[in-house]
Design a protein around this motif. Structure first.
Motif, PDB file in Angstrom:
ATOM      1  N   ILE A 684       0.853  -1.206   0.000  1.00 23.19           N
ATOM      2  CA  ILE A 684       0.000   0.000   0.000  1.00 23.19           C
ATOM      3  C   ILE A 684       0.883   1.248   0.000  1.00 23.19           C
ATOM      4  O   ILE A 684       0.635   2.213  -0.718  1.00 23.19           O
ATOM      5  CB  ILE A 684      -0.953  -0.003   1.225  1.00 23.19           C
ATOM      6  CG1 ILE A 684      -1.985  -1.128   1.088  1.00 23.19           C
ATOM      7  CG2 ILE A 684      -1.664   1.338   1.379  1.00 23.19           C
ATOM      8  CD1 ILE A 684      -2.731  -1.461   2.379  1.00 23.19           C
ATOM      9  N   ARG A 685       1.948   1.188   0.795  1.00 27.18           N
ATOM     10  CA  ARG A 685       2.859   2.328   0.910  1.00 27.18           C
ATOM     11  C   ARG A 685       3.533   2.629  -0.435  1.00 27.18           C
ATOM     12  O   ARG A 685       3.569   3.775  -0.897  1.00 27.18           O
ATOM     13  CB  ARG A 685       3.905   2.011   1.983  1.00 27.18           C
ATOM     14  CG  ARG A 685       4.848   3.151   2.250  1.00 27.18           C
ATOM     15  CD  ARG A 685       5.897   2.725   3.227  1.00 27.18           C
ATOM     16  NE  ARG A 685       6.821   3.825   3.455  1.00 27.18           N
ATOM     17  CZ  ARG A 685       8.094   3.673   3.766  1.00 27.18           C
ATOM     18  NH1 ARG A 685       8.601   2.481   3.876  1.00 27.18           N
ATOM     19  NH2 ARG A 685       8.867   4.717   3.965  1.00 27.18           N
ATOM     20  N   LYS A 686       4.061   1.554  -1.079  1.00 29.59           N
ATOM     21  CA  LYS A 686       4.742   1.732  -2.378  1.00 29.59           C
ATOM     22  C   LYS A 686       3.780   2.300  -3.414  1.00 29.59           C
ATOM     23  O   LYS A 686       4.111   3.198  -4.182  1.00 29.59           O
ATOM     24  CB  LYS A 686       5.296   0.382  -2.854  1.00 29.59           C
ATOM     25  CG  LYS A 686       6.611   0.013  -2.192  1.00 29.59           C
ATOM     26  CD  LYS A 686       7.091  -1.340  -2.699  1.00 29.59           C
ATOM     27  CE  LYS A 686       8.230  -1.851  -1.820  1.00 29.59           C
ATOM     28  NZ  LYS A 686       8.400  -3.297  -1.948  1.00 29.59           N
ATOM     29  N   LYS A 687       2.548   1.758  -3.414  1.00 32.93           N
ATOM     30  CA  LYS A 687       1.533   2.185  -4.382  1.00 32.93           C
ATOM     31  C   LYS A 687       1.217   3.670  -4.189  1.00 32.93           C
ATOM     32  O   LYS A 687       1.107   4.438  -5.135  1.00 32.93           O
ATOM     33  CB  LYS A 687       0.269   1.342  -4.178  1.00 32.93           C
ATOM     34  CG  LYS A 687      -0.649   1.311  -5.367  1.00 32.93           C
ATOM     35  CD  LYS A 687      -1.703   0.257  -5.109  1.00 32.93           C
ATOM     36  CE  LYS A 687      -2.844   0.374  -6.070  1.00 32.93           C
ATOM     37  NZ  LYS A 687      -3.949  -0.524  -5.744  1.00 32.93           N
ATOM     38  N   ARG A 688       1.098   4.066  -2.935  1.00 29.92           N
ATOM     39  CA  ARG A 688       0.781   5.459  -2.593  1.00 29.92           C
ATOM     40  C   ARG A 688       1.905   6.393  -3.077  1.00 29.92           C
ATOM     41  O   ARG A 688       1.658   7.439  -3.658  1.00 29.92           O
ATOM     42  CB  ARG A 688       0.590   5.555  -1.077  1.00 29.92           C
ATOM     43  CG  ARG A 688       0.375   6.952  -0.544  1.00 29.92           C
ATOM     44  CD  ARG A 688      -1.057   7.283  -0.402  1.00 29.92           C
ATOM     45  NE  ARG A 688      -1.220   8.456   0.438  1.00 29.92           N
ATOM     46  CZ  ARG A 688      -2.314   9.161   0.545  1.00 29.92           C
ATOM     47  NH1 ARG A 688      -3.376   8.810  -0.146  1.00 29.92           N
ATOM     48  NH2 ARG A 688      -2.399  10.207   1.325  1.00 29.92           N
ATOM     49  N   ILE A 689       3.163   5.959  -2.854  1.00 29.82           N
ATOM     50  CA  ILE A 689       4.309   6.772  -3.269  1.00 29.82           C
ATOM     51  C   ILE A 689       4.338   6.888  -4.794  1.00 29.82           C
ATOM     52  O   ILE A 689       4.559   7.964  -5.350  1.00 29.82           O
ATOM     53  CB  ILE A 689       5.628   6.176  -2.714  1.00 29.82           C
ATOM     54  CG1 ILE A 689       5.663   6.339  -1.181  1.00 29.82           C
ATOM     55  CG2 ILE A 689       6.849   6.833  -3.339  1.00 29.82           C
ATOM     56  CD1 ILE A 689       6.697   5.495  -0.460  1.00 29.82           C
ATOM     57  N   GLU A 690       4.075   5.766  -5.483  1.00 31.97           N
ATOM     58  CA  GLU A 690       4.060   5.751  -6.950  1.00 31.97           C
ATOM     59  C   GLU A 690       2.982   6.679  -7.506  1.00 31.97           C
ATOM     60  O   GLU A 690       3.206   7.451  -8.421  1.00 31.97           O
ATOM     61  CB  GLU A 690       3.823   4.321  -7.467  1.00 31.97           C
ATOM     62  CG  GLU A 690       5.072   3.456  -7.537  1.00 31.97           C
ATOM     63  CD  GLU A 690       6.216   4.111  -8.295  1.00 31.97           C
ATOM     64  OE1 GLU A 690       6.008   4.539  -9.449  1.00 31.97           O
ATOM     65  OE2 GLU A 690       7.327   4.237  -7.727  1.00 31.97           O
ATOM     66  N   GLN A 691       1.781   6.572  -6.918  1.00 29.02           N
ATOM     67  CA  GLN A 691       0.649   7.419  -7.349  1.00 29.02           C
ATOM     68  C   GLN A 691       1.025   8.888  -7.240  1.00 29.02           C
ATOM     69  O   GLN A 691       0.760   9.679  -8.142  1.00 29.02           O
ATOM     70  CB  GLN A 691      -0.579   7.150  -6.464  1.00 29.02           C
ATOM     71  CG  GLN A 691      -1.357   5.924  -6.875  1.00 29.02           C
ATOM     72  CD  GLN A 691      -2.489   5.651  -5.877  1.00 29.02           C
ATOM     73  OE1 GLN A 691      -2.503   6.154  -4.760  1.00 29.02           O
ATOM     74  NE2 GLN A 691      -3.450   4.846  -6.292  1.00 29.02           N
ATOM     75  N   ASN A 692       1.659   9.248  -6.128  1.00 30.87           N
ATOM     76  CA  ASN A 692       2.023  10.647  -5.906  1.00 30.87           C
ATOM     77  C   ASN A 692       3.075  11.131  -6.909  1.00 30.87           C
ATOM     78  O   ASN A 692       3.062  12.279  -7.335  1.00 30.87           O
ATOM     79  CB  ASN A 692       2.513  10.847  -4.467  1.00 30.87           C
ATOM     80  CG  ASN A 692       1.379  10.710  -3.471  1.00 30.87           C
ATOM     81  OD1 ASN A 692       0.208  10.723  -3.866  1.00 30.87           O
ATOM     82  ND2 ASN A 692       1.694  10.548  -2.206  1.00 30.87           N
ATOM     83  N   LYS A 693       3.986  10.200  -7.300  1.00 30.53           N
ATOM     84  CA  LYS A 693       5.009  10.547  -8.306  1.00 30.53           C
ATOM     85  C   LYS A 693       4.356  10.812  -9.653  1.00 30.53           C
ATOM     86  O   LYS A 693       4.640  11.790 -10.333  1.00 30.53           O
ATOM     87  CB  LYS A 693       6.005   9.391  -8.438  1.00 30.53           C
ATOM     88  CG  LYS A 693       7.144   9.442  -7.441  1.00 30.53           C
ATOM     89  CD  LYS A 693       8.105   8.302  -7.743  1.00 30.53           C
ATOM     90  CE  LYS A 693       9.072   8.102  -6.581  1.00 30.53           C
ATOM     91  NZ  LYS A 693       9.773   6.815  -6.724  1.00 30.53           N
ATOM     92  N   VAL A 694       3.442   9.894 -10.045  1.00 28.43           N
ATOM     93  CA  VAL A 694       2.764   9.995 -11.348  1.00 28.43           C
ATOM     94  C   VAL A 694       1.978  11.288 -11.434  1.00 28.43           C
ATOM     95  O   VAL A 694       1.984  11.997 -12.429  1.00 28.43           O
ATOM     96  CB  VAL A 694       1.847   8.765 -11.589  1.00 28.43           C
ATOM     97  CG1 VAL A 694       0.985   8.974 -12.827  1.00 28.43           C
ATOM     98  CG2 VAL A 694       2.689   7.512 -11.741  1.00 28.43           C
TER      99      VAL A 694
END
Length: 695
Positions: A684-694
């Protein structure tokens, strides 16, 4: 204009139940029998008076609590029909806070269902006396005495029948009145308006006598003189029995139980009689308790007392603007009068005063103690605010609301509608305290949060229909939280030197876990002036700012304790901003070291399914990381209860339908937060960080 109905003849009641128990159908019959309307509105025809919203009529469910008033046997009754769906539980909560009594409705087939228990707990929290009505006695599988037993077992209610049914299912024809010992049937030609009294059928005489004895014993328990007379073998009059039932009901020592079929026009008038006979008037309930114990100025319901009222509901009306629903506890209110909002420390003027009938209004010049009315002109008033006379201030007990658990991102279909969307969202948030609007600075998105998928679906639908804003929404997101599990000490320094005056803030904090559900606690242990007193709140502000988007995955931080125990300052360069930054830096660094943990909302789920599908249903719960707590039989159905994380419940309705050929149903409500398994939390953490980057 003087009061036309004496205060002892005023009743403020609500109807509460699980979804589909028949609340709105019962309310529509009440309006018909009381003469408020001349034609019965049916839910399935989309023609009800109280379900007036387009979305309510389309879906056949109640979304917003509707208020109306009518006369019955020279009594003025204010009635609030509340929703049964858990997503709209705020409507039940705020209604029960201002009502004097309630009718708890149960389906004779479904019995005590999950939301029945929730609304019962809400009513107990506010000490609301109740009578119960077992509805749908004409349905296949209807069992009055099973529902009675469930009320005792699940709700711990002293449920005492005042009637017993004559027949059941398709043979249900009427009831035996245990107080008068008469059989009552309902004339179908007059749509049940005419009640026919007759002798009790011979086969029911013995059972009726048994239940009447039970009633008299229960009623006499709260009245020593009556108990003495009864035990001495004396005959009790109907009036004495009714007085004892009323006394016990108001003391919440008894819940009188009735039964009938609202849809078939059987038994509703008995409920109306019971509201008048057994539920309290504003004079019968204790004075309103102040939030501050030191205040001794409790108010009794009295027109001549200083004015005190509570705002319990806000509504937007396209013609009137903002409508504020209030319950007047003491004093009177006149059109044009100035009123003090003690919660906001503001004085506001009554523009118009209205008595509501769902979404229709009747203008008033004056309103009195014990009444529920709507006011136009209270622009700054919010749900739960206390309104009073400025010379006689009083704080009434506020209303508590649950926190939202589901969020979605939302944006207008055209850039030009951005301002219109913001205005509409804030108006809707003003109406509904469980609906919140936020802005994610990292993703530059507007985020709306609510109590469930249906709640947010209705909000988006209302945006389009009422405010003319078409919006696109992201997929539902779970409202995760973060906390820490270890104790850490950390220094935070903010030093900036750039020509002229610099910035200097330095603090040392201890971060540790707080008790579950205890929230945030800030402790000041600074001694010897290491940090001046005026900068200590600045450190706390900085910590709170850092908690809004946690360092672990960007979700709000809960249940932590922060102790400020050391630091230093500069005579010239130290400032509020510098210490806020120092607090924020210290917290972020400490949190990363304090074994952070992701928390997720866990739902209390109940699935009702035919027995043949029990295997697939229990399997579907296990697949969703669910824990099954209980499995029990209810009629020919199996009831499976357990706890399942909210993130696993999206789309479950369709899945369950497919699994069971559309024959199973489920309901869920928020139960608590618990830790997400480590591997999943990292994902969940990685996904959240990725979403914010995109973004």
């Amino acid at each position: 204009m003087a009061r036309t109905v004496p205060l002892k003849n005023v009743r403020n009641i609500g109807i509460m139940a699980h979804i589909d128990a028949g609340k709105t159908t019962t309310s529509e019959r009440i309006l018909f029998y009381s003469g408020k309307v001349h034609k019965i509105g049916e839910v399935h025809d989309g023609a009800t008076q109280l379900d007036w919203m387009v979305q309510e009529r389309e879906r056949g469910i109640t979304i917003t609590s509707a208020a109306t008033s009518f006369m019955w046997r020279d009594h003025q009754v204010s009635l609030i029909d509340t929703p049964g769906h858990v997503d709209f539980t705020v409507e039940v909560e705020r209604s029960l806070r201002v009502l004097d009594g309630a009718v708890a409705l149960y389906c004779a087939v479904g019995g005590v269902e999950p939301q029945s228990e929730t609304v019962w707990r809400q009513s107990e929290k506010y000490g609301v006396p109740k009578i119960a009505f077992v509805n749908k006695m004409d349905r296949t599988g209807a069992e009055f005495f099973r529902v009675l037993q469930e009320m005792k077992d699940h709700l711990e209610a002293n449920a005492v029948p005042l009637v017993i049914p004559i027949g059941a299912e398709e043979n249900f024809v009427g009831v035996v009145d245990l107080v008068k010992m008469k059989a009552i049937t309902f004339d179908e030609a007059s749509q049940g308006q005419k009640m026919i009294e007759s002798d009790i059928p011979a086969e029911l005489v013995e059972e009726a006598q048994k239940w009447r004895q039970n009633l008299i014993e229960k009623a006499a328990e709260t009245d020593d003189a009556l108990l003495e007379k009864y035990l001495g073998g004396g005959e009790l009059s109907v009036e004495e029995i009714m007085a004892a039932i009323r006394k016990a009901t108001i003391a919440r020592a008894m819940v009188p139980v009735f039964c009938g079929s609202s849809f078939k026009n059987k038994g509703v008038q008995l409920i109306l009689n019971a509201v008048v006979d057994y539920l309290p008037s504003p004079l019968d309930i204790p004075p309103v308790i102040c939030a501050q114990e030191k205040e001794a100025n409790q108010r009794m319901a009295d027109d001549s007392a200083p004015f005190a009222a509570m705002a319990f509901k806000i509504m937007s009306d396209k013609h009137m603007g903002k409508l504020t629903y209030i319950r007047i506890y003491s004093g009177t209110l006149k059109q044009g009068e100035a009123v003090y909002n003690i919660t906001r420390d503001k004085t506001q003027r009554v523009g118009r005063l209205l008595r509501m009938h769902a979404n229709k209004q009747e203008p008033l010049d004056q309103a009195y103690a014990g009444e529920i009315v709507a006011v136009v002109g209270f622009g700054d008033t919010k749900t739960g605010d206390t309104l009073c006379n400025e010379d006689h201030p009083i704080h009434l007990m506020a209303i508590t609301f649950p926190a939202p658990v589901v969020s979605i991102s939302i944006k207008p279909e055209s850039q030009a509608a951005n301002e219109k969307l913001s205005e509409a969202l804030y108006r809707l948030a003003d109406e509904d305290p469980t609906f919140t609007v936020g802005f994610d600075a990292e993703t530059s998105e507007t985020i709306i949060s609510g109590m469930g998928e249906l709640h947010l679906e209705i909000i988006v639908d209302r945006l389009k229909r009422e405010f003319g804003v078409a919006a696109t929404v992201g997929r539902p997101e779970v409202a995760y939280r973060e906390t820490c599990t270890a104790t850490v000490e950390q220094e935070g320094k903010y030093i900036k030197q750039s020509g002229g005056r610099g910035q200097y803030g330095h603090c040392r904090i201890r971060l540790e876990p707080n008790a579950k559900g205890a929230g945030f606690e800030f402790i000041n242990e600074i001694v010897g002036g290491r940090i001046p007193q005026n900068f200590i709140p600045s450190v706390e502000k900085g910590v709170i700012k850092a908690m809004q988007a946690g360092p672990f995955a960007g979700y709000p931080v809960v249940d932590v304790k922060v102790t400020l125990f050391d630091g230093s300052y500069h005579e010239v360069d130290s400032s509020d901003i510098a210490f806020q930054e120092a607090g924020r830096i210290a917290f972020k660094e400490a949190f990363q070291k304090a074994a952070p943990q992701l928390l997720e909302p866990v739902m209390d789920v109940e699935v009702v399914t035919p027995e043949e599908f029990m295997g697939p249903v229990t399997g579907s719960i296990a697949q969703r990381r669910g824990r099954i707590e209980t499995m029990e039989q209810k009629g020919n159905q199996k009831v499976i209860s357990g706890f399942v994380p909210l993130s696993e419940m999206f789309g479950y309705a369709n899945h369950l339908r497919t699994l069971t050929q559309g024959r199973a149903g489920f309901s869920m409500e928020f139960e608590h937060y618990e830790a997400v398994p480590f591997a999943l939390a990292e994902e969940i953490r990685k996904k959240r960080i990725e979403q914010n980057k995109v973004r």
